[in-house]
Design a protein around this motif. Structure first.
Motif, PDB file in Angstrom:
ATOM      1  N   UNK A 198       0.644   6.218 -12.426  1.00  0.00           N
ATOM      2  CA  UNK A 198       1.984   6.649 -11.793  1.00  0.00           C
ATOM      3  C   UNK A 198       2.220   8.063 -11.888  1.00  0.00           C
ATOM      4  N   UNK A 199       3.094   8.483 -11.051  1.00  0.00           N
ATOM      5  CA  UNK A 199       3.644   9.748 -11.073  1.00  0.00           C
ATOM      6  C   UNK A 199       5.286   9.614 -11.033  1.00  0.00           C
ATOM      7  N   UNK A 200       5.758   9.790 -11.744  1.00  0.00           N
ATOM      8  CA  UNK A 200       7.257   9.667 -12.038  1.00  0.00           C
ATOM      9  C   UNK A 200       8.101  11.013 -12.033  1.00  0.00           C
ATOM     10  N   UNK A 201       9.191  10.849 -10.973  1.00  0.00           N
ATOM     11  CA  UNK A 201      10.044  11.928 -10.943  1.00  0.00           C
ATOM     12  C   UNK A 201      10.929  11.833 -12.323  1.00  0.00           C
ATOM     13  N   UNK A 231       0.897  -1.288   0.041  1.00  0.00           N
ATOM     14  CA  UNK A 231       0.059   0.116   0.118  1.00  0.00           C
ATOM     15  C   UNK A 231       0.802   1.486  -0.191  1.00  0.00           C
ATOM     16  N   UNK A 232       1.847   1.300   0.750  1.00  0.00           N
ATOM     17  CA  UNK A 232       2.772   2.309   0.793  1.00  0.00           C
ATOM     18  C   UNK A 232       3.574   2.688  -0.674  1.00  0.00           C
ATOM     19  N   UNK A 233       4.035   1.584  -1.378  1.00  0.00           N
ATOM     20  CA  UNK A 233       4.416   1.719  -2.624  1.00  0.00           C
ATOM     21  C   UNK A 233       3.575   2.255  -3.561  1.00  0.00           C
ATOM     22  N   UNK A 234       2.271   1.885  -3.528  1.00  0.00           N
ATOM     23  CA  UNK A 234       1.195   2.475  -4.168  1.00  0.00           C
ATOM     24  C   UNK A 234       1.057   3.993  -4.088  1.00  0.00           C
ATOM     25  N   UNK A 235       1.083   4.266  -2.868  1.00  0.00           N
ATOM     26  CA  UNK A 235       0.964   5.662  -2.400  1.00  0.00           C
ATOM     27  C   UNK A 235       2.234   6.440  -3.015  1.00  0.00           C
ATOM     28  N   UNK A 236       3.385   5.912  -2.903  1.00  0.00           N
ATOM     29  CA  UNK A 236       4.438   6.625  -3.569  1.00  0.00           C
ATOM     30  C   UNK A 236       4.291   6.844  -5.068  1.00  0.00           C
TER      31      UNK A 236
END
Length: 288
Positions: A185-188, A137-142
Motif C-alpha cells: 500500500x501507498x497512503x497519502x 482491481x481499480x481499488x488495488x491499483x489506487x
C-alpha cells in the motif's frame, strides 16, 4: 465457587489470544434482557474450568461476547488467524479465532470453521465523488500507487489521495487481504483510528478511504462507493454480493470434545437471538 453468568456483549473480534477464568457470581437479569439474550440452562451451569481462545478476529465483537456476557478474568495475548487455527489444531486452545476461511490442508487436519459474524468494509469518498463505482482491481491499483489520478479510473483529472489505517489494525488487515494489497500500500495519510480516516476523507475532495460499515452508516459527511456495482450494506454483506468482507470464525477440532465452558461460549456465539449484540459491536450478524 465459579459460575457462568451473563451480561451484555463490550467493545470489538482482534489479533488476540484470550484466557478466560470464570469467577464471580451469577447476577440477576431484567426480564427483557433475559428474553433477549436467553441461553436456556447455560445460565445455571457451574464452571470450574479455564476457557482459552486464541487467534484473530474483530476486537469489539469478541469483547462483547466474553467481556460482558461472562463474569470472568480475561488475559489478552496478540496473535493472528494462523496462530489461532494452529492452537485449535494442537489443543493449546479450546477454540481458535480466525478472520479467514480454512485452507484445504487445515481442513485435512480435522478442523472446522464456524462463522459467528461478518465484517463489511466500506470504501468511502467525500460527498462530491470523483466517481461513484470502483472495481476491486481499480481499488488495488489506487492503494498500490499504480493509479494516482482519478482520470485513470473514469473520473476527472485530479490527484487521488488514498487514506488508510496503520498496519495491524483489523480494518487494514481485512481490506488489504481482500484487495490483494498487503505490504504494497501507498497512503497519502496513514491514520490510527476509524474516526480519523472518516474525517480525513470528508475534508479532502480527492480522497478515498475505508472503514467498517457500522462506522460509516448514518454519516452525513462521507458516502460509500459501490464496489463491482454493489453498495456495502448489511443485506449485501449477508448475501455475499458485496466483495470486501470477511467472516469471523470459531475454529474447533472435530475430534476434540469441547469443555462445558467452551461449549457454552460456542453456543452463545451462534445464538441468532444475539444479532443485536453483534450489530452493537460493529459487525454484521449472519443471515437467518
Amino acid at each position: 465457587t465459579n459460575h457462568y453468568s451473563r451480561r451484555r456483549f463490550s467493545r470489538s473480534l482482534p489479533l488476540l489470544s484470550v484466557r478466560v477464568q470464570f469467577e464471580g457470581s451469577r447476577r440477576p437479569l431484567e426480564r427483557s434482557k433475559c428474553n433477549k439474550l436467553k441461553l436456556a440452562s447455560n445460565l445455571r451451569l457451574r464452571l470450574h474450568q479455564r476457557l482459552h481462545l486464541d487467534g484473530k478476529g474483530h476486537r469489539r465483537t469478541v469483547r462483547k461476547v466474553h467481556g460482558r456476557e461472562f463474569s470472568s478474568k480475561i488475559t489478552y495475548d496478540a496473535t493472528g488467524s494462523g496462530t489461532g487455527i494452529e492452537s485449535a489444531s494442537n489443543g493449546s486452545a479450546d477454540i481458535g479465532l480466525s478472520s479467514r476461511e480454512l485452507e484445504p490442508e487445515e481442513q485435512e487436519k480435522g478442523l472446522k470453521a464456524t462463522p459467528i459474524a461478518l465484517n463489511g468494509i466500506a470504501v468511502t469518498y467525500p460527498l462530491r465523488a470523483p466517481v461513484k463505482n470502483l472495481s476491486l482491481d481499480q481499488i488495488k491499483k489506487i492503494y498500490t500507487g499504480e493509479a494516482t489520478n482519478w482520470n485513470e479510473v473514469g473520473g476527472p483529472n485530479l490527484d487521488i489521495s488514498p487514506i488508510g489505517r496503520e498496519n495491524g489494525s483489523d480494518t487494514c488487515d481485512g481490506s488489504e487481504s481482500i484487495t490483494g494489497t498487503a505490504d504494497k500500500t501507498v497512503h497519502a495519510q496513514e491514520l490510527t483510528s476509524t474516526g480519523a480516516v472518516i474525517e480525513a476523507v470528508a475534508n479532502n475532495p480527492n480522497a478515498i478511504g475505508y472503514a467498517s460499515l457500522s462506522a460509516v452508516e448514518g454519516k452525513k459527511n462521507v458516502s460509500m462507493f459501490t464496489v463491482n456495482g454493489v453498495i456495502c450494506s448489511e443485506k449485501t454483506v449477508q448475501d455475499g454480493s458485496y466483495p470486501i468482507q470477511r467472516p469471523f470464525n470459531l475454529v474447533t477440532k472435530n475430534s476434540a470434545k469441547l469443555s462445558p465452558a467452551a461449549e457454552a461460549f460456542y453456543k452463545f456465539c451462534l445464538d441468532q437471538k444475539n444479532a443485536d449484540l453483534i450489530r452493537s459491536a460493529g459487525a454484521v450478524p449472519l443471515a437467518k
